[in-house]
Structures are given as C-alpha cells and as structure tokens.
Design a protein around this motif. Sequence first.
Motif, PDB file in Angstrom:
ATOM      1  N   ILE A  10       0.994  -1.441  -0.111  1.00 48.75           N
ATOM      2  CA  ILE A  10      -0.271   0.469   0.153  1.00 48.75           C
ATOM      3  C   ILE A  10       0.463   1.398   0.149  1.00 48.75           C
ATOM      4  CG2 ILE A  10      -1.772   1.382   1.310  1.00 48.75           C
ATOM      5  CD1 ILE A  10      -3.125  -1.492   2.096  1.00 48.75           C
ATOM      6  N   VAL A  11       2.128   0.985   0.873  1.00 47.68           N
ATOM      7  CA  VAL A  11       2.845   2.348   1.020  1.00 47.68           C
ATOM      8  C   VAL A  11       3.691   2.449  -0.218  1.00 47.68           C
ATOM      9  CG1 VAL A  11       4.191   3.833   2.652  1.00 47.68           C
ATOM     10  CG2 VAL A  11       2.642   2.238   3.338  1.00 47.68           C
ATOM     11  N   ASP A  29      10.373  -6.113  -5.370  1.00 48.70           N
ATOM     12  CA  ASP A  29       9.425  -6.063  -4.592  1.00 48.70           C
ATOM     13  C   ASP A  29       9.388  -7.670  -5.268  1.00 48.70           C
ATOM     14  OD1 ASP A  29       6.877  -7.503  -3.333  1.00 48.70           O
ATOM     15  OD2 ASP A  29       5.705  -5.085  -2.968  1.00 48.70           O
ATOM     16  N   PRO A  30       9.620  -8.791  -4.090  1.00 50.60           N
ATOM     17  CA  PRO A  30       9.001 -10.225  -4.732  1.00 50.60           C
ATOM     18  C   PRO A  30       7.833 -10.733  -4.245  1.00 50.60           C
ATOM     19  CG  PRO A  30      10.396  -9.719  -2.188  1.00 50.60           C
ATOM     20  CD  PRO A  30       9.724  -8.791  -2.825  1.00 50.60           C
ATOM     21  N   LYS A  33       3.421 -11.062  -0.985  1.00 53.58           N
ATOM     22  CA  LYS A  33       2.809 -10.697  -0.578  1.00 53.58           C
ATOM     23  C   LYS A  33       0.963 -10.736  -1.047  1.00 53.58           C
ATOM     24  CE  LYS A  33      -0.229  -8.114   2.680  1.00 53.58           C
ATOM     25  NZ  LYS A  33      -0.169  -6.603   3.652  1.00 53.58           N
ATOM     26  N   GLN A  35      -2.222  -8.949  -1.364  1.00 51.58           N
ATOM     27  CA  GLN A  35      -3.001  -7.468  -0.952  1.00 51.58           C
ATOM     28  C   GLN A  35      -4.979  -8.599  -0.799  1.00 51.58           C
ATOM     29  OE1 GLN A  35      -2.252  -5.171   0.542  1.00 51.58           O
ATOM     30  NE2 GLN A  35      -0.097  -4.962  -0.226  1.00 51.58           N
ATOM     31  N   ILE A  40     -10.928  -1.418   4.091  1.00 50.89           N
ATOM     32  CA  ILE A  40     -11.872  -0.342   4.512  1.00 50.89           C
ATOM     33  C   ILE A  40     -11.098   1.187   5.384  1.00 50.89           C
ATOM     34  CG2 ILE A  40     -13.246   0.602   6.333  1.00 50.89           C
ATOM     35  CD1 ILE A  40     -13.160  -2.125   8.035  1.00 50.89           C
ATOM     36  N   VAL A 130      14.714  -8.212  -1.792  1.00 51.31           N
ATOM     37  CA  VAL A 130      16.481  -6.523  -1.368  1.00 51.31           C
ATOM     38  C   VAL A 130      16.768  -6.966   0.717  1.00 51.31           C
ATOM     39  CG1 VAL A 130      16.161  -4.669  -0.876  1.00 51.31           C
ATOM     40  CG2 VAL A 130      14.853  -4.955  -2.583  1.00 51.31           C
ATOM     41  N   ASN A 288       0.117  -1.028  11.288  1.00 46.01           N
ATOM     42  CA  ASN A 288      -0.108  -1.687  11.641  1.00 46.01           C
ATOM     43  C   ASN A 288      -2.156  -1.875  10.710  1.00 46.01           C
ATOM     44  OD1 ASN A 288      -2.234  -0.465  13.172  1.00 46.01           O
ATOM     45  ND2 ASN A 288      -0.697   0.934  13.453  1.00 46.01           N
ATOM     46  N   GLY A 289      -3.212  -2.640  11.255  1.00 49.33           N
ATOM     47  CA  GLY A 289      -4.114  -2.163  11.035  1.00 49.33           C
ATOM     48  C   GLY A 289      -4.987  -1.589  10.124  1.00 49.33           C
ATOM     49  N   GLY A 291      -3.386   0.417   7.183  1.00 47.76           N
ATOM     50  CA  GLY A 291      -2.758   0.722   6.347  1.00 47.76           C
ATOM     51  C   GLY A 291      -3.863   1.526   4.649  1.00 47.76           C
ATOM     52  N   ALA A 292      -4.515   1.017   4.542  1.00 47.94           N
ATOM     53  CA  ALA A 292      -5.410   1.575   3.301  1.00 47.94           C
ATOM     54  C   ALA A 292      -5.730   2.412   4.006  1.00 47.94           C
ATOM     55  CB  ALA A 292      -6.176   0.683   3.249  1.00 47.94           C
TER      56      ALA A 292
HETATM   57  C1  LIG Z   1      -6.875  -9.411   7.537  1.00 49.60           C
HETATM   58  C2  LIG Z   1      -6.588  -8.669   7.773  1.00 49.60           C
HETATM   59  C3  LIG Z   1      -7.217  -7.498   6.965  1.00 49.60           C
HETATM   60  C4  LIG Z   1      -7.252  -6.287   7.650  1.00 49.60           C
HETATM   61  N1  LIG Z   1      -8.552  -4.734   7.024  1.00 49.60           N
HETATM   62  C5  LIG Z   1      -7.761  -3.712   6.918  1.00 49.60           C
HETATM   63  C6  LIG Z   1      -8.488  -2.418   6.802  1.00 49.60           C
HETATM   64  O1  LIG Z   1      -9.475  -3.043   6.528  1.00 49.60           O
HETATM   65  N2  LIG Z   1      -8.058  -1.388   6.450  1.00 49.60           N
HETATM   66  C7  LIG Z   1      -7.111  -0.657   6.341  1.00 49.60           C
HETATM   67  O2  LIG Z   1      -6.313  -0.203   6.453  1.00 49.60           O
HETATM   68  N3  LIG Z   1      -5.833  -2.044   7.055  1.00 49.60           N
HETATM   69  C8  LIG Z   1      -5.876  -2.836   7.060  1.00 49.60           C
HETATM   70  N4  LIG Z   1      -5.029  -3.674   6.912  1.00 49.60           N
HETATM   71  C9  LIG Z   1      -3.376  -3.670   7.770  1.00 49.60           C
HETATM   72  C10 LIG Z   1      -2.936  -3.567   6.047  1.00 49.60           C
HETATM   73  O3  LIG Z   1      -3.323  -4.436   4.614  1.00 49.60           O
HETATM   74  C11 LIG Z   1      -2.179  -2.726   6.122  1.00 49.60           C
HETATM   75  O4  LIG Z   1      -1.366  -1.654   6.954  1.00 49.60           O
HETATM   76  C12 LIG Z   1      -0.695  -2.913   4.976  1.00 49.60           C
HETATM   77  O5  LIG Z   1      -0.990  -3.761   4.251  1.00 49.60           O
HETATM   78  C13 LIG Z   1       0.096  -2.084   5.726  1.00 49.60           C
HETATM   79  O6  LIG Z   1       1.384  -1.240   4.383  1.00 49.60           O
HETATM   80  P1  LIG Z   1       2.453  -1.923   3.636  1.00 49.60           P
HETATM   81  O7  LIG Z   1       2.886  -0.981   2.332  1.00 49.60           O
HETATM   82  O8  LIG Z   1       3.388  -0.669   4.801  1.00 49.60           O
HETATM   83  O9  LIG Z   1       2.526  -3.591   3.416  1.00 49.60           O
HETATM   84  P2  LIG Z   1       2.529  -4.639   2.892  1.00 49.60           P
HETATM   85  O10 LIG Z   1       1.347  -3.403   2.280  1.00 49.60           O
HETATM   86  O11 LIG Z   1       2.299  -5.612   3.688  1.00 49.60           O
HETATM   87  O12 LIG Z   1       3.167  -4.360   1.663  1.00 49.60           O
HETATM   88  C14 LIG Z   1       4.951  -4.578   1.919  1.00 49.60           C
HETATM   89  C15 LIG Z   1       5.786  -5.358   0.465  1.00 49.60           C
HETATM   90  O13 LIG Z   1       6.819  -5.725   0.889  1.00 49.60           O
HETATM   91  C16 LIG Z   1       7.035  -6.661  -0.082  1.00 49.60           C
HETATM   92  N5  LIG Z   1       7.817  -7.348   0.021  1.00 49.60           N
HETATM   93  C17 LIG Z   1       8.469  -8.586   0.962  1.00 49.60           C
HETATM   94  N6  LIG Z   1       9.514  -8.614   1.372  1.00 49.60           N
HETATM   95  C18 LIG Z   1      10.420  -7.851   0.581  1.00 49.60           C
HETATM   96  C19 LIG Z   1      11.596  -8.021   0.457  1.00 49.60           C
HETATM   97  N7  LIG Z   1      12.824  -8.686   0.433  1.00 49.60           N
HETATM   98  N8  LIG Z   1      12.475  -6.680  -0.683  1.00 49.60           N
HETATM   99  C20 LIG Z   1      11.291  -6.166  -1.580  1.00 49.60           C
HETATM  100  N9  LIG Z   1      10.140  -6.107  -1.008  1.00 49.60           N
HETATM  101  C21 LIG Z   1       9.752  -7.079   0.296  1.00 49.60           C
HETATM  102  C22 LIG Z   1       5.209  -7.720  -0.198  1.00 49.60           C
HETATM  103  O14 LIG Z   1       5.611  -8.513  -1.015  1.00 49.60           O
HETATM  104  C23 LIG Z   1       4.847  -6.651   0.211  1.00 49.60           C
HETATM  105  O15 LIG Z   1       4.100  -6.110  -1.573  1.00 49.60           O
HETATM  106  C24 LIG Z   1      -5.436  -5.524   7.776  1.00 49.60           C
HETATM  107  C25 LIG Z   1      -4.735  -5.996   7.261  1.00 49.60           C
HETATM  108  C26 LIG Z   1      -5.087  -7.347   7.675  1.00 49.60           C
HETATM  109  C27 LIG Z   1      -4.531  -8.669   8.066  1.00 49.60           C
END
Ligand SMILES: Cc1cc2nc3c(=O)[nH]c(=O)nc-3n(C[C@H](O)[C@H](O)[C@H](O)COP(=O)(O)OP(=O)(O)OC[C@H]3O[C@@H](n4cnc5c(N)ncnc54)[C@H](O)[C@@H]3O)c2cc1C
Length: 335
Positions: A10-11, A29-30, A33, A35, A40, A130, A288-289, A291-292
């Motif tokens: 997301i970020v 990005d490997p 994950k 999504q 929400i 990475v 955390n929970g 991110g969106a």
């Molecule tokens: C059951 C559940 C329900 C949720 N519901 C909501 C909701 O309704 N609303 C909301 O706002 N949030 C919700 N969340 C939380 C939300 O999913 C996270 O806050 C969000 O995904 C975090 O975003 P991010 O970009 O930090 O990381 P992520 O979205 O986790 O992305 C991390 C990325 O890093 C990549 N990566 C991993 N290893 C490496 C590496 N070695 N090198 C390079 N890239 C790598 C992964 O492939 C992935 O694409 C929920 C989470 C869960 C588990």
Amino acid sequence: MKIGIVGGGIVGSSLFRILSEKHQVKVLDPKVKTQFPTLIHSMLLKGMDVQLAFKSREIYDKYKIERYPFKSYTLGKVDSSILSLWENYGVSIKETEVNWIGEKAIEAQGGDSLVNIKQLTDIPKEQNKVKIELKENIARVFANGRELTREFDTFILSAGSWNSNIVIGEKIPLKPYYCWATVMKGPRQLDKFIVYDYILGFYSRPLLGIGSPLFVAGDGDIIEMEPPEDGILRRPEIKDMELVISRIRTRFTARMIYISGNMCEGTPDMKPVYGRIKDNLYIVAGLNGYGAEVGPGLALLTAQFIEKGEEVKEYLIDRFRGIRDFSLGKEPHEL
Ligand SMILES: Cc1cc2nc3c(=O)[nH]c(=O)nc-3n(C[C@H](O)[C@H](O)[C@H](O)COP(=O)(O)OP(=O)(O)OC[C@H]3O[C@@H](n4cnc5c(N)ncnc54)[C@H](O)[C@@H]3O)c2cc1C
C-alpha cells in the motif's frame, strides 16, 4: 532523482505514484504478499490520524483508485471531541437506534469506504528480494544478492512486516505480527454497512457490498510472529478465535465460513513512522491494521520530506531514538 522503493504494498505503491511525477522511480518487490482486494478506509480515527486519513482519501481520488462508500455504525461511547473532529472533516453523524443491531449507534455518512487495493498496488514492480545492510551513515542495498547501492540516489524502505527482516546491522523499532478476519454468513444488512462494535469488541464490513448474506468480521488482536520469507503464510494458533466469533454471534445470527489473515507491523507506540535512517535510506512503516486508512497519506508526507525537508514530528522515527526493545500495544484505529 533516482529512487529505489523497497516493497510495493500500500505504501510503496502510493510512493511510486506520487514520486514518479518528478523522479525516476523503481519498485523492488519479490511479491511475497497477497493483498486483500478491498480494505476499509475510514475517517473515524483519533487525533492527527484523521488528517492523515483525509490525505489518503485525496490520494485515492487523485490517482482514480476506486472507493465504494458505505454508511457505518459505531457502537459504544465516543467522546464528543472525537465526534466534532469527524464532523470538521466533512463526516455527517447522528445518534440513532438501529433496530437490526439492537443498540443505539453513531451513524456516519461520508466517513467510510472500501478501497480497491488491488488497483492501487497494480504498478510496475521488479521482482527482487532485497536485503539492506546498515553501516555507519550508509545503507548498502542488495537485490537477489547483487549490490544496487550506487544505482540509485536514495532508497525508501516500505516492505511492511518484512522491514525488520530485510535490514541487517542495526535494529529498527518495528515488530511484525499476525492479524486475522473471518468471512461469515448472516444478516444481509452486514453486507451493506460497516459496524464498529466497541461494546463487544469486533468490527464487520461488507464482503462484496451487493447485499449478499456475506460479511467480513474480526477484532484488532495481535499475535507476534515473523513474516514468511517464501510467501507461504502458516497460520499461527489463534487463541481468541472462538471468543471473537461468540461475540459476533451474541449480536447477530451468523455462522463462520472461513478464516483468513496476513501480516501487519507495529511500532513502540503503535503509530506509523517515517523518516530518514541513513544518508541514502528513508523508511515508511508501522502501518499496523490501518495501512489503507493512513498509508497513502504517510507516503505523501514522506515525499514532502524528501523533496522539501518538511517534517511532521508526530510521525517521525526520531521519537523512538534509544528504544531497544518493546511490546506491541492496541491498534490505534480502535477508539
Ligand atoms: C486480516 C487483515 C485485515 C486488514 N484490514 C484492513 C482494513 O480494512 N483497512 C486497513 O486500512 N488496513 C487493513 N489491514 C492492514 C493493512 O493490510 C496493512 O496496514 C498494510 O498492508 C500495510 O501496508 P504496507 O505498504 O506497509 O505493507 P504491505 O502492504 O504488507 O506491503 C509490503 C510489501 O513488501 C514486499 N516485500 C516483502 N519482502 C520484501 C523484500 N525482501 N524486498 C522487497 N519487498 C519485499 C511484499 O511483497 C509486499 O508487497 C488489514 C490487515 C489484515 C492482516
């Protein structure tokens, strides 16, 4: 500038969209994950997070990311200062008796939607795993074992719960954890409205939003766990699963269809962080929970920090200087 973004969730995807307007940007990005298709986005948060959620919504709209608005019902006592804050950001609220829930609730309109996260994260990605070595002032960045440090002016670490595994040499104030939700069959209203039940302690959201009898429900409980390096998520023991499901069933006639979960990441105060950790490395993490809800807004703050040096202290990583170890607390999107 040549910018390498480590992690295109997301970020990382929001950063890619914002920074590509002025810079040469690559996302590494490997793809470990998967999504969820929709998540929400809610303005019904506390303090500065409401402003961040507002910025996120502007980003979704700017880049034409689909959002599907829903009315929500919040159950339990909500401080009047929080209600005023929501109203200041354009959310219409009223207290009402909701017969199908059997409680008084705060009905909110214009505050909640489901965002098409698949669409947000559908950006060009180079499939690279990475690792980052932190040494004195510099981060040495390796992708699939090959050093990339000199190929980019700067890097941004935004790999969610994988962040703390990627970085070697120094500890960063982040911890991964597992978080779950369940798909349930029950009253059709639950596929039309979002419910935040702070009396019994769970939330529910539509699965599809077409008035089917299916909805998604969960709580904000935290199970500390390392993220899978190979992308195969092994579900941990969920001790409070029965308890949460029984709470949902106290409120509604419903049955569980399946449980799903994924990795999240928290900081010592459970609020997100951004900032510069080395001369050539920025970080955006700890979403955390929610991110969106706040992730795209935090990506915007990061871009403004990189380009103009503007800082929003509340979210800067500097607040954790000197912290060695910590325990994860309650998710901050819960009131
Ligand atoms: C059951 C559940 C329900 C949720 N519901 C909501 C909701 O309704 N609303 C909301 O706002 N949030 C919700 N969340 C939380 C939300 O999913 C996270 O806050 C969000 O995904 C975090 O975003 P991010 O970009 O930090 O990381 P992520 O979205 O986790 O992305 C991390 C990325 O890093 C990549 N990566 C991993 N290893 C490496 C590496 N070695 N090198 C390079 N890239 C790598 C992964 O492939 C992935 O694409 C929920 C989470 C869960 C588990």
